[in-house]
Motif scaffolding. Structure first.
Motif, mmCIF file in Angstrom:
data_model
loop_
_atom_site.group_PDB
_atom_site.id
_atom_site.type_symbol
_atom_site.label_atom_id
_atom_site.label_comp_id
_atom_site.label_asym_id
_atom_site.label_seq_id
_atom_site.Cartn_x
_atom_site.Cartn_y
_atom_site.Cartn_z
ATOM 1 N N UNK A 15 32.739 24.232 46.038
ATOM 2 C CA UNK A 15 31.993 24.980 45.044
ATOM 3 C C UNK A 15 30.639 24.401 44.726
ATOM 4 N N UNK A 16 30.373 23.204 45.221
ATOM 5 C CA UNK A 16 29.106 22.542 44.946
ATOM 6 C C UNK A 16 27.995 22.995 45.862
ATOM 7 N N UNK A 17 26.839 22.346 45.712
ATOM 8 C CA UNK A 17 25.641 22.693 46.472
ATOM 9 C C UNK A 17 24.994 21.464 47.086
ATOM 10 N N UNK A 18 24.328 21.693 48.187
ATOM 11 C CA UNK A 18 23.495 20.677 48.835
ATOM 12 C C UNK A 18 22.287 21.383 49.431
ATOM 13 N N UNK A 19 21.198 20.648 49.558
ATOM 14 C CA UNK A 19 20.044 21.167 50.281
ATOM 15 C C UNK A 19 19.686 20.206 51.402
ATOM 16 N N UNK A 20 19.705 20.725 52.603
ATOM 17 C CA UNK A 20 19.297 19.953 53.761
ATOM 18 C C UNK A 20 17.814 20.192 54.044
ATOM 19 N N UNK A 21 17.140 19.150 54.508
ATOM 20 C CA UNK A 21 15.739 19.251 54.900
ATOM 21 C C UNK A 21 15.569 18.748 56.320
ATOM 22 N N UNK A 22 14.627 19.334 57.018
ATOM 23 C CA UNK A 22 14.303 18.895 58.377
ATOM 24 C C UNK A 22 12.785 18.868 58.497
ATOM 25 N N UNK A 23 12.254 17.675 58.635
ATOM 26 C CA UNK A 23 10.821 17.503 58.831
ATOM 27 C C UNK A 23 10.523 17.498 60.321
ATOM 28 N N UNK A 24 9.552 18.324 60.718
ATOM 29 C CA UNK A 24 9.239 18.468 62.141
ATOM 30 C C UNK A 24 7.837 17.974 62.455
ATOM 31 N N UNK A 25 7.593 17.779 63.730
ATOM 32 C CA UNK A 25 6.251 17.412 64.175
ATOM 33 C C UNK A 25 5.305 18.581 63.964
ATOM 34 N N UNK A 26 4.119 18.253 63.474
ATOM 35 C CA UNK A 26 3.156 19.306 63.160
ATOM 36 C C UNK A 26 2.758 20.109 64.407
ATOM 37 N N UNK A 64 26.806 33.838 55.155
ATOM 38 C CA UNK A 64 25.995 34.863 54.500
ATOM 39 C C UNK A 64 26.326 34.945 53.019
ATOM 40 N N UNK A 65 25.266 34.994 52.208
ATOM 41 C CA UNK A 65 25.458 35.072 50.769
ATOM 42 C C UNK A 65 25.644 33.727 50.100
ATOM 43 N N UNK A 66 25.837 32.680 50.879
ATOM 44 C CA UNK A 66 26.019 31.337 50.309
ATOM 45 C C UNK A 66 24.896 30.388 50.708
ATOM 46 N N UNK A 79 14.322 24.107 55.376
ATOM 47 C CA UNK A 79 15.375 23.770 54.432
ATOM 48 C C UNK A 79 16.607 24.647 54.673
ATOM 49 N N UNK A 80 17.744 24.110 54.269
ATOM 50 C CA UNK A 80 18.968 24.904 54.226
ATOM 51 C C UNK A 80 19.618 24.655 52.870
ATOM 52 N N UNK A 81 19.519 25.639 51.999
ATOM 53 C CA UNK A 81 20.166 25.557 50.698
ATOM 54 C C UNK A 81 21.583 26.061 50.857
ATOM 55 N N UNK A 82 22.537 25.222 50.534
ATOM 56 C CA UNK A 82 23.949 25.555 50.714
ATOM 57 C C UNK A 82 24.629 25.584 49.347
ATOM 58 N N UNK A 83 25.100 26.747 48.970
ATOM 59 C CA UNK A 83 25.797 26.926 47.698
ATOM 60 C C UNK A 83 27.245 27.332 47.946
ATOM 61 N N UNK A 84 28.059 27.208 46.922
ATOM 62 C CA UNK A 84 29.474 27.602 47.011
ATOM 63 C C UNK A 84 30.136 27.009 48.251
ATOM 64 N N UNK A 85 29.921 25.728 48.433
ATOM 65 C CA UNK A 85 30.422 25.064 49.640
ATOM 66 C C UNK A 85 31.934 25.047 49.676
ATOM 67 N N UNK A 86 32.461 25.152 50.893
ATOM 68 C CA UNK A 86 33.893 25.178 51.137
ATOM 69 C C UNK A 86 34.278 24.017 52.053
ATOM 70 N N UNK A 87 35.510 23.591 52.028
ATOM 71 C CA UNK A 87 35.934 22.510 52.933
ATOM 72 C C UNK A 87 35.648 22.830 54.397
#
Length: 119
Positions: A15-26, A64-66, A79-87
């Motif tokens: 049910x929690x959230x995480x945000x992943x980030x990926x920095x790329x070469x310009x 989808x939707x999460x 970025x990848x915003x992840x909400x309503x996380x499941x096992x």
């Protein structure tokens, strides 16, 4: 040298959230389709979401939707915003950059970041 550096993984409760980030070469970011993939133990790597240079998105049905993918061209980061996380979201998440707009094209991967969803 092209680099994709992921961050933001960790342990979160269902049910929690995480945000992943990926920095790329310009040098590649603006023309790349950026994506997030994941691989759970004993399973094949699978698509999570992609976003084109024009900001068109595609999502796996399971997220989808999460989950929301976005990109900031000024910060050369996706970025990848992840909400309503499941096992079942537990996996190593990989950032990807590819393009066929240059001769020969390219397809690059980051080193991966672990996401664990558990109580």
């Amino acid at each position: 040298q092209v680099q994709l550096v992921e961050s933001g993984g960790g342990l979160v409760q269902p049910g929690g959230s995480l945000r992943l980030s990926c920095a790329a070469s310009r040098s590649i970011f603006r023309i790349s389709t950026m994506g997030w993939y994941r691989q759970a133990p004993g399973k094949e790597r699978e698509l999570v979401a992609t976003i084109t240079s024009g900001a068109s998105t595609v999502y796996a049905d399971s997220v989808k939707g999460r989950f929301t993918i976005s990109r900031d061209n000024a910060k050369i980061t996706v970025y990848l915003q992840m909400n309503s996380l499941k096992p079942e979201d537990t996996a190593v998440y990989y950032c990807n950059a590819w393009s066929d707009l240059v001769p020969g094209g390219y397809n690059y991967w980051g080193q991966g970041t672990q996401v664990t969803v558990s109580s």
